[in-house]
Design a protein around this motif. Sequence first.
Motif, PDB file in Angstrom:
ATOM      1  N   MET A   1       0.848  -1.190   0.000  1.00 37.47           N
ATOM      2  CA  MET A   1       0.000   0.000   0.000  1.00 37.47           C
ATOM      3  C   MET A   1       0.890   1.249   0.000  1.00 37.47           C
ATOM      4  O   MET A   1       1.818   1.370   0.795  1.00 37.47           O
ATOM      5  N   THR A   2       0.604   2.178  -0.887  1.00 38.18           N
ATOM      6  CA  THR A   2       1.370   3.413  -0.966  1.00 38.18           C
ATOM      7  C   THR A   2       0.772   4.458  -0.032  1.00 38.18           C
ATOM      8  O   THR A   2      -0.428   4.707  -0.049  1.00 38.18           O
ATOM      9  N   MET A   3       1.644   4.993   0.811  1.00 38.56           N
ATOM     10  CA  MET A   3       1.200   6.015   1.756  1.00 38.56           C
ATOM     11  C   MET A   3       1.215   7.383   1.076  1.00 38.56           C
ATOM     12  O   MET A   3       2.179   7.742   0.405  1.00 38.56           O
ATOM     13  N   LYS A   4       0.150   8.125   1.230  1.00 37.75           N
ATOM     14  CA  LYS A   4       0.057   9.463   0.671  1.00 37.75           C
ATOM     15  C   LYS A   4       0.617  10.483   1.651  1.00 37.75           C
ATOM     16  O   LYS A   4       0.284  10.472   2.831  1.00 37.75           O
ATOM     17  N   THR A   5       1.504  11.343   1.155  1.00 37.85           N
ATOM     18  CA  THR A   5       2.062  12.394   1.992  1.00 37.85           C
ATOM     19  C   THR A   5       1.024  13.506   2.154  1.00 37.85           C
ATOM     20  O   THR A   5       0.525  14.057   1.179  1.00 37.85           O
ATOM     21  N   VAL A   6       0.692  13.794   3.391  1.00 38.42           N
ATOM     22  CA  VAL A   6      -0.290  14.838   3.653  1.00 38.42           C
ATOM     23  C   VAL A   6       0.335  16.056   4.316  1.00 38.42           C
ATOM     24  O   VAL A   6      -0.275  17.122   4.389  1.00 38.42           O
ATOM     25  N   PHE A   7       1.557  15.914   4.807  1.00 37.15           N
ATOM     26  CA  PHE A   7       2.224  17.038   5.463  1.00 37.15           C
ATOM     27  C   PHE A   7       3.723  16.807   5.410  1.00 37.15           C
ATOM     28  O   PHE A   7       4.195  15.707   5.677  1.00 37.15           O
ATOM     29  N   GLU A   8       4.483  17.832   5.037  1.00 36.19           N
ATOM     30  CA  GLU A   8       5.936  17.733   5.025  1.00 36.19           C
ATOM     31  C   GLU A   8       6.543  19.111   5.216  1.00 36.19           C
ATOM     32  O   GLU A   8       5.872  20.134   5.045  1.00 36.19           O
ATOM     33  N   LYS A   9       7.801  19.138   5.572  1.00 34.99           N
ATOM     34  CA  LYS A   9       8.514  20.396   5.777  1.00 34.99           C
ATOM     35  C   LYS A   9       8.653  21.127   4.454  1.00 34.99           C
ATOM     36  O   LYS A   9       8.951  20.530   3.433  1.00 34.99           O
ATOM     37  N   THR A  10       8.444  22.407   4.479  1.00 36.66           N
ATOM     38  CA  THR A  10       8.597  23.194   3.269  1.00 36.66           C
ATOM     39  C   THR A  10      10.059  23.260   2.838  1.00 36.66           C
ATOM     40  O   THR A  10      10.968  23.339   3.681  1.00 36.66           O
ATOM     41  N   ALA A  11      10.274  23.262   1.536  1.00 35.80           N
ATOM     42  CA  ALA A  11      11.620  23.432   0.997  1.00 35.80           C
ATOM     43  C   ALA A  11      12.122  24.857   1.208  1.00 35.80           C
ATOM     44  O   ALA A  11      13.301  25.146   0.989  1.00 35.80           O
ATOM     45  N   GLY A  12      11.238  25.734   1.660  1.00 33.57           N
ATOM     46  CA  GLY A  12      11.625  27.114   1.914  1.00 33.57           C
ATOM     47  C   GLY A  12      12.438  27.308   3.175  1.00 33.57           C
ATOM     48  O   GLY A  12      12.975  28.399   3.417  1.00 33.57           O
ATOM     49  N   LEU A  13      12.537  26.246   3.997  1.00 29.09           N
ATOM     50  CA  LEU A  13      13.341  26.304   5.211  1.00 29.09           C
ATOM     51  C   LEU A  13      14.433  25.254   5.158  1.00 29.09           C
ATOM     52  O   LEU A  13      14.263  24.192   4.556  1.00 29.09           O
ATOM     53  N   THR A  14      15.554  25.544   5.801  1.00 22.06           N
ATOM     54  CA  THR A  14      16.641  24.579   5.889  1.00 22.06           C
ATOM     55  C   THR A  14      16.316  23.553   6.973  1.00 22.06           C
ATOM     56  O   THR A  14      15.297  23.642   7.657  1.00 22.06           O
ATOM     57  N   ASP A  15      17.211  22.590   7.169  1.00 25.72           N
ATOM     58  CA  ASP A  15      17.019  21.574   8.216  1.00 25.72           C
ATOM     59  C   ASP A  15      17.609  22.004   9.553  1.00 25.72           C
ATOM     60  O   ASP A  15      17.617  21.230  10.508  1.00 25.72           O
ATOM     61  N   THR A  16      18.082  23.232   9.644  1.00 26.61           N
ATOM     62  CA  THR A  16      18.682  23.738  10.880  1.00 26.61           C
ATOM     63  C   THR A  16      17.634  23.910  11.963  1.00 26.61           C
ATOM     64  O   THR A  16      16.565  24.480  11.725  1.00 26.61           O
ATOM     65  N   GLN A  17      17.922  23.402  13.157  1.00 31.37           N
ATOM     66  CA  GLN A  17      16.995  23.568  14.282  1.00 31.37           C
ATOM     67  C   GLN A  17      17.035  25.011  14.761  1.00 31.37           C
ATOM     68  O   GLN A  17      18.107  25.570  14.990  1.00 31.37           O
TER      69      GLN A  17
END
Length: 252
Positions: A1-17
Amino acid sequence: MTMKTVFEKTAGLTDTQTHYCPGCTHGIIHRMVGEVLEEMGILEDTVGVASVGCSVLSFEYFNCDMTQAAHGRAPAVATGIKRVLPDRFVFTYQGDGDLASIGIAEAVHAAARGENITVIFVNNAIYGMTGGQMAPTTLIGQKTTTTPFGRNASVQGLPIRVSEMLSTLDGTAFIERVSTHDVPNIIKTKKAIRKAFETQKQGLGFSMVEVLSSCPTNWGLDPNESLDWIKDNMVPAYPLGVYRDSQKGDVR
């Protein structure tokens, strides 16, 4: 079963905490800006100007070209960048201490000149990074480290309503005040930010979005109480809405 992505981090922000205090809504505002830049497809064509204050490290968080300005000088730096690189989208990200106090002249004159830049103005009614002193936006009666008995109009003067003031200048094309105290208003915040960048895209002139934001640490409240404080205290003092939209000829 393929899981649908419903929410993810925007590419507009880096991965820096981020370094922001728990409950601070700077992170929400960052996300809204990042999402707009991504959705408009302009990340590679955008230059942001980081201010001095709690957002001083925003150059590490936005996933576009960034530069750092001296305290309060972000609109002046943004002016230079936009004039040299007119095909770029240029924005500043500033708090109320940076914009409404140290840099009020830069903001006023950038707006008066109709510079085709976008300003994200975060208003939390206090100096956040330097310990919670009174800011130009601090409310009457509000306690800070420099107004321990509450801001007194006869001593410290009255708060400055930046959106109302700048909306009177002919060079301004779009100004809206929004808030982060609940989900419906966060959605409106994103729409306002999108409108501001669209205004710049059309070359209409100066645009600014003022965002009412929380500061649980310096207000001495927990995160939920801080959101209520925005709604109950800041919104009445700083009414939400569009103050200037040159496309509609609308001045509030």
